[in-house]
Design a protein around this motif. Sequence first.
Motif, PDB file in Angstrom:
ATOM      1  N   ILE A 288      -9.625   8.630   4.727  1.00  0.00           N
ATOM      2  CA  ILE A 288      -8.894   8.190   5.919  1.00  0.00           C
ATOM      3  C   ILE A 288      -8.112   9.350   6.521  1.00  0.00           C
ATOM      4  O   ILE A 288      -8.086   9.531   7.740  1.00  0.00           O
ATOM      5  CB  ILE A 288      -7.970   7.001   5.573  1.00  0.00           C
ATOM      6  N   ALA A 289      -7.491  10.157   5.681  1.00  0.00           N
ATOM      7  CA  ALA A 289      -6.753  11.326   6.177  1.00  0.00           C
ATOM      8  C   ALA A 289      -7.690  12.292   6.898  1.00  0.00           C
ATOM      9  O   ALA A 289      -7.348  12.833   7.955  1.00  0.00           O
ATOM     10  CB  ALA A 289      -6.043  12.027   5.024  1.00  0.00           C
ATOM     11  N   ALA A 290      -8.882  12.489   6.367  1.00  0.00           N
ATOM     12  CA  ALA A 290      -9.856  13.375   7.014  1.00  0.00           C
ATOM     13  C   ALA A 290     -10.303  12.804   8.364  1.00  0.00           C
ATOM     14  O   ALA A 290     -10.472  13.551   9.333  1.00  0.00           O
ATOM     15  CB  ALA A 290     -11.062  13.583   6.104  1.00  0.00           C
ATOM     16  N   LEU A 291     -10.488  11.496   8.421  1.00  0.00           N
ATOM     17  CA  LEU A 291     -10.862  10.868   9.692  1.00  0.00           C
ATOM     18  C   LEU A 291      -9.738  10.994  10.714  1.00  0.00           C
ATOM     19  O   LEU A 291      -9.994  11.239  11.904  1.00  0.00           O
ATOM     20  CB  LEU A 291     -11.221   9.392   9.472  1.00  0.00           C
ATOM     21  N   ASP A 292      -8.494  10.826  10.277  1.00  0.00           N
ATOM     22  CA  ASP A 292      -7.345  11.007  11.175  1.00  0.00           C
ATOM     23  C   ASP A 292      -7.322  12.423  11.741  1.00  0.00           C
ATOM     24  O   ASP A 292      -7.110  12.620  12.936  1.00  0.00           O
ATOM     25  CB  ASP A 292      -6.029  10.729  10.444  1.00  0.00           C
ATOM     26  N   GLU A 293      -7.543  13.398  10.882  1.00  0.00           N
ATOM     27  CA  GLU A 293      -7.559  14.794  11.328  1.00  0.00           C
ATOM     28  C   GLU A 293      -8.684  15.051  12.321  1.00  0.00           C
ATOM     29  O   GLU A 293      -8.552  15.884  13.217  1.00  0.00           O
ATOM     30  CB  GLU A 293      -7.696  15.735  10.135  1.00  0.00           C
ATOM     31  N   ALA A 294      -9.781  14.327  12.169  1.00  0.00           N
ATOM     32  CA  ALA A 294     -10.922  14.481  13.071  1.00  0.00           C
ATOM     33  C   ALA A 294     -10.740  13.692  14.361  1.00  0.00           C
ATOM     34  O   ALA A 294     -11.583  13.767  15.261  1.00  0.00           O
ATOM     35  CB  ALA A 294     -12.202  14.048  12.367  1.00  0.00           C
TER      36      ALA A 294
END
Length: 82
Positions: free
Chosen positions: A10-16
């Motif tokens: 989820i954190a990676a998706l937020d960053e993307a």
Amino acid sequence: MVRYPLTKAIAALDEAGVSGLRIHRSYWVAIDAVERLERVNNKPVLRHRNGSQLPVSRTYFASVKTCLANRNKPEPGLTNQA
């Protein structure tokens, strides 16, 4: 298969820049893929645009309901004039 904690994904998706919601301990869904929040057998579920039903846990219900209610509101300062 790659084992990866959901919180890190989820954190990676937020960053993307991908907008989504955590709806259950094991589920995250893109906001744009949600058709509606409904109840089935008195339990909250999200109806995905592909027709599937995804469970919404009590833990995430309030935030899901608020997010979906706010996604349909116009942004301040914008009008629907042609």
